[in-house]
Design a protein around this motif. Structure first.
Motif, PDB file in Angstrom:
ATOM      1  N   THR A  69      -3.830  -0.086  -2.686  1.00 28.12           N
ATOM      2  CA  THR A  69      -3.775  -0.947  -3.856  1.00 28.12           C
ATOM      3  C   THR A  69      -4.872  -2.004  -3.736  1.00 28.12           C
ATOM      4  OG1 THR A  69      -2.280  -2.541  -2.811  1.00 28.12           O
ATOM      5  CG2 THR A  69      -1.262  -0.641  -3.915  1.00 28.12           C
ATOM      6  N   GLU A  74       2.785  -3.819   1.993  1.00 26.79           N
ATOM      7  CA  GLU A  74       2.527  -3.469   0.595  1.00 26.79           C
ATOM      8  C   GLU A  74       3.353  -2.257   0.169  1.00 26.79           C
ATOM      9  OE1 GLU A  74       0.607  -3.715  -3.239  1.00 26.79           O
ATOM     10  OE2 GLU A  74       1.269  -5.081  -1.651  1.00 26.79           O
ATOM     11  N   LEU A  82       6.105  -2.265  -2.894  1.00 29.48           N
ATOM     12  CA  LEU A  82       6.078  -1.327  -4.008  1.00 29.48           C
ATOM     13  C   LEU A  82       7.375  -0.525  -4.113  1.00 29.48           C
ATOM     14  CD1 LEU A  82       2.419  -0.011  -3.633  1.00 29.48           C
ATOM     15  CD2 LEU A  82       3.301  -1.551  -5.401  1.00 29.48           C
TER      16      LEU A  82
END
Length: 251
Positions: free
Chosen positions: A2, A243, A247
């Motif tokens: 990302t 991360e 998510l």
């Protein structure tokens, strides 16, 4: 990847060099299974280039040896405090929630969780708390993505064969209170804990545990960085997994 992980990786490369994350980048290539042992097939991520050794010598890594030595030296005090907690503060224990399952006959008392020391453990298990803080947290050998806890298997309990998620951390066990009839099998090799001593293994290999004894079996578990990982790789892996968990709604 990302924008957040891209930015984190760029910052790490700027500090440590353009090739500092080569192994992490290789791990993340789409469809890459990598060179993994057949008994690591259940692991999600295998960082290439790490020794494919299931059982490690607890004193075989200079980075980890001070923690191993201090845990074994303090075993008597750690066991005494654990026994008192199990007898008088049972509410401090909870069902262990593995990423695969939750078991009522597998109890946990946490010392380190969610990236930090559990404050209550300083009261419940002061010796273990001190050793963990001084020799694992302050030295940054603990893997902040995972945890440390007293792991208590009740009589008759078994942890089914499984692989953990990755190979870039390894698991240290201090044998705190071990009845007869307990075993740990990693990559097809079965060993027994020796009370007061440590075992160290790579839990990306298939492993299982049993308590066929007549009383609870307790080990102190510590999730540590694999000593063959580098400082920039550790920074990148924390950014990556944090991360991923965000998510997935886990944070």
């Amino acid at each position: 990847m990302t924008p957040e992980t891209d930015a984190a990786f760029d910052a790490i490369r700027a500090e440590f060099g353009p090739d500092s994350l080569a192994r992490v980048e290789e791990m993340l290539k789409p469809g890459r299974e990598g060179d993994r042992h057949p008994l690591q097939k259940g692991a999600k991520w295998i960082l290439p280039g790490l020794s494919q050794i299931a059982w490690h010598d607890p004193y075989g890594h200079p980075e980890l040896a001070p923690l191993v030595k201090e845990l074994e030296t303090q075993h008597g005090a750690i066991k005494k405090e654990l026994t008192e907690a199990w007898t008088r503060r049972r509410d401090a224990f909870s069902d262990y929630e593995h990423y695969l399952t939750r078991q009522h006959n597998w109890q946990a008392l946490y010392l380190y969780r969610d990236g930090g020391i559990v404050p209550e453990s300083a009261v419940t298990a002061p010796t273990a708390h001190r050793v963990l803080k001084e020799f694992a947290v302050d030295t940054r050998t603990i893997c902040p993505l995972l945890e440390s806890h007293f792991s208590t298997l009740l009589p008759g309990a078994a942890v089914a064969p499984h692989c953990d998620l990755w190979n870039f951390s390894i698991n240290l066990h201090l044998a705190v209170d071990i009845p007869e009839g307990c075993s740990l099998t990693v990559a097809g090799e079965t060993r027994s804990w020796e009370e007061g001593r440590c075992l160290l293994f790579d839990y990306s290999f298939q492993h299982e545990a049993r308590n066929d004894g007549d009383r609870p079996r307790t080990c102190l578990l510590v999730d540590l960085w694999h000593p063959e990982t580098t400082p920039p790789e550790r920074l990148a892996l924390v950014a990556l997994i944090t991360e991923v968990r965000r998510l997935m709604g886990e944070m």
